[in-house]
Design an enzyme around this catalytic site. Structure first.
Site, PDB file in Angstrom:
ATOM      1  N   TYR A  25     -45.868 -34.312  26.562  1.00 50.47           N
ATOM      2  CA  TYR A  25     -45.520 -32.963  26.133  1.00 50.47           C
ATOM      3  C   TYR A  25     -46.781 -32.093  26.059  1.00 50.47           C
ATOM      4  O   TYR A  25     -47.103 -31.489  25.054  1.00 50.47           O
ATOM      5  CB  TYR A  25     -44.814 -33.012  24.772  1.00 50.47           C
ATOM      6  CG  TYR A  25     -44.031 -31.771  24.419  1.00 50.47           C
ATOM      7  CD1 TYR A  25     -42.846 -31.464  25.077  1.00 50.47           C
ATOM      8  CD2 TYR A  25     -44.462 -30.918  23.408  1.00 50.47           C
ATOM      9  CE1 TYR A  25     -42.120 -30.328  24.739  1.00 50.47           C
ATOM     10  CE2 TYR A  25     -43.748 -29.783  23.062  1.00 50.47           C
ATOM     11  CZ  TYR A  25     -42.574 -29.489  23.742  1.00 50.47           C
ATOM     12  OH  TYR A  25     -41.854 -28.359  23.422  1.00 50.47           O
ATOM     13  N   HIS A 108     -47.766 -34.095  40.537  1.00 58.91           N
ATOM     14  CA  HIS A 108     -48.969 -34.283  41.353  1.00 58.91           C
ATOM     15  C   HIS A 108     -48.892 -35.708  41.896  1.00 58.91           C
ATOM     16  O   HIS A 108     -48.605 -36.646  41.153  1.00 58.91           O
ATOM     17  CB  HIS A 108     -50.228 -34.092  40.512  1.00 58.91           C
ATOM     18  CG  HIS A 108     -51.515 -34.251  41.269  1.00 58.91           C
ATOM     19  ND1 HIS A 108     -51.704 -33.743  42.537  1.00 58.91           N
ATOM     20  CD2 HIS A 108     -52.675 -34.864  40.943  1.00 58.91           C
ATOM     21  CE1 HIS A 108     -52.934 -34.024  42.947  1.00 58.91           C
ATOM     22  NE2 HIS A 108     -53.534 -34.708  41.999  1.00 58.91           N
ATOM     23  N   GLU A 195     -59.667 -28.063  44.620  1.00 63.09           N
ATOM     24  CA  GLU A 195     -60.353 -28.201  43.334  1.00 63.09           C
ATOM     25  C   GLU A 195     -61.848 -28.459  43.514  1.00 63.09           C
ATOM     26  O   GLU A 195     -62.683 -27.875  42.826  1.00 63.09           O
ATOM     27  CB  GLU A 195     -59.740 -29.352  42.536  1.00 63.09           C
ATOM     28  CG  GLU A 195     -58.336 -29.088  42.032  1.00 63.09           C
ATOM     29  CD  GLU A 195     -57.662 -30.336  41.493  1.00 63.09           C
ATOM     30  OE1 GLU A 195     -56.589 -30.208  40.884  1.00 63.09           O
ATOM     31  OE2 GLU A 195     -58.203 -31.447  41.676  1.00 63.09           O
ATOM     32  N   GLU A 227     -73.435 -10.298  36.204  1.00 67.91           N
ATOM     33  CA  GLU A 227     -73.260 -10.140  37.640  1.00 67.91           C
ATOM     34  C   GLU A 227     -72.671 -11.367  38.329  1.00 67.91           C
ATOM     35  O   GLU A 227     -71.955 -11.239  39.324  1.00 67.91           O
ATOM     36  CB  GLU A 227     -74.602  -9.765  38.295  1.00 67.91           C
ATOM     37  CG  GLU A 227     -75.147  -8.420  37.862  1.00 67.91           C
ATOM     38  CD  GLU A 227     -74.163  -7.281  38.100  1.00 67.91           C
ATOM     39  OE1 GLU A 227     -73.402  -7.323  39.087  1.00 67.91           O
ATOM     40  OE2 GLU A 227     -74.134  -6.341  37.279  1.00 67.91           O
ATOM     41  N   GLU A 231     -68.186 -10.648  36.000  1.00 69.09           N
ATOM     42  CA  GLU A 231     -67.486  -9.796  36.962  1.00 69.09           C
ATOM     43  C   GLU A 231     -66.693 -10.579  37.995  1.00 69.09           C
ATOM     44  O   GLU A 231     -65.921 -10.002  38.757  1.00 69.09           O
ATOM     45  CB  GLU A 231     -68.478  -8.854  37.640  1.00 69.09           C
ATOM     46  CG  GLU A 231     -69.046  -7.806  36.679  1.00 69.09           C
ATOM     47  CD  GLU A 231     -69.815  -6.705  37.389  1.00 69.09           C
ATOM     48  OE1 GLU A 231     -69.576  -6.493  38.594  1.00 69.09           O
ATOM     49  OE2 GLU A 231     -70.642  -6.056  36.732  1.00 69.09           O
TER      50      GLU A 231
END
Length: 332
Positions: A25, A108, A195, A227, A231
């Site tokens: 869960y 998966h 990944e 930077e 962002e």
């Protein structure tokens, strides 16, 4: 092109007299079990007694039990615990209850594809994999929509495995958005590759390299963080909503020119060659064997790598700057 299925292609009635046991869960387990229940499906939860997840499942109104009891009571067993735990739980708690006519499923395919789990031949083995985190799976369902899903059939003992996968996908809201048919092999290998080389491994390595380059050149670490890390979300959000071309339309001409002229010099053929090596290790099972071995041996290297990154300057600076951003705390 992959075939796409929608609500009209799936029969939720196939789950009407079935009991679905959700093993775990956690994020996906919470979302999938609640969506199924809201779709009229009988769901029971398997968790470790006394844990926060056990308590959360009880508070949500589910019947909660250990994995062995849940597997025995269920017609469909959906395994939603971490990859590294699945083999042990399957052997100790699920295997004996897998009788003819039952369905074993996953979101998966790692343990099936790399044969850490070898199910009996007389059960269906399927996958329904939402392409979004648990919270999104739940929230979009509640809003009347859904998250796209992948379905795959590894073993079709009943002749109806695909129909069951589509019904389950409909139960969690996937057919509202679109369900794509794939294979366990394709899902696992593309997922691990994404990944390792782009989403997690590639992105974090690129971020750290950019941050370190600016700091080593004498720039303030706070400027480097803004930077190269802060962002990044702005750009990723634009790509997520509008694609690469949409992002380029939204940024300045200076940024777009730098993207097109400098980007390919950073992520070049040498990087792509390393990506191909990473893909090769996924395809031949070397990564899976390494990961399984690492967990069996106590995760010594894994934990050392975690600790090393935990102490990186980017984390110290980032923690301080994020602490100034009050709006980030609202969503935590």
């Amino acid at each position: 092109m992959a075939k796409v299925y929608y609500d009209k292609d799936a029969d939720l009635g196939l789950l009407k007299d079935k009991t679905v046991a959700v093993i775990g869960y956690g994020n996906q387990g919470t979302a999938q079990s609640q969506n199924l229940r809201d779709s009229g499906v009988k769901v029971i939860i398997a968790e470790v007694e006394g844990t926060p997840n056990w308590k959360a499942a009880q508070e949500a109104g589910f019947e909660v039990m250990d994995a062995k009891a849940a597997a025995k009571a269920a017609d469909i067993i959906q395994v939603l615990i971490p990859d590294e735990l699945q083999g042990g739980v399957y052997k100790d708690a699920l295997k004996k209850s897998l009788k003819k006519g039952k369905t074993l499923m996953f979101s998966h395919g790692f343990n099936i594809h790399f044969k850490a789990i070898k199910p009996p031949k007389d059960v269906d083995v399927i996958m329904v994999a939402p392409k979004g985190p648990g919270a999104m799976v739940r929230n979009t369902y509640v809003d009347g929509a859904g998250v796209p899903c992948l379905i795959a059939v590894y073993q079709d003992a009943s002749g109806k495995a695909k129909d069951t996968a589509l019904a389950y996908a409909k139960g969690i809201g996937g057919t509202r958005a679109g369900v794509f048919e794939t294979t366990f092999k394709e899902e696992v290998e593309t997922d691990l590759f994404g990944e390792q080389t782009v989403l997690c491994g590639g992105c974090t390595a690129l971020v750290k390299a950019g941050f370190e380059t600016l700091v080593e050149a004498g720039y303030q670490p706070e400027m480097a963080y803004f930077e190269c890390v802060h962002e990044l979300k702005l750009i990723v959000d634009l790509i997520y909503k509008q694609g690469l071309l949409g992002m380029r339309k939204a940024v300045s001409n200076t940024a777009e020119y730098g993207d097109l002229t400098v980007g390919p010099k950073i992520i070049n053929d040498k990087v792509k060659k390393q990506m191909k090596k990473a893909l090769g290790r996924i395809q031949n099972g070397a990564f899976a064997r390494e990961f399984i071995k690492e967990n069996k041996e106590g995760c010594k290297n894994f934990n050392a790598l975690r600790e090393k990154d935990k102490n990186h300057q980017i984390e110290k600076v980032g923690g301080e700057l994020r602490g100034m951003m009050h709006w980030l705390k609202k969503g935590n």
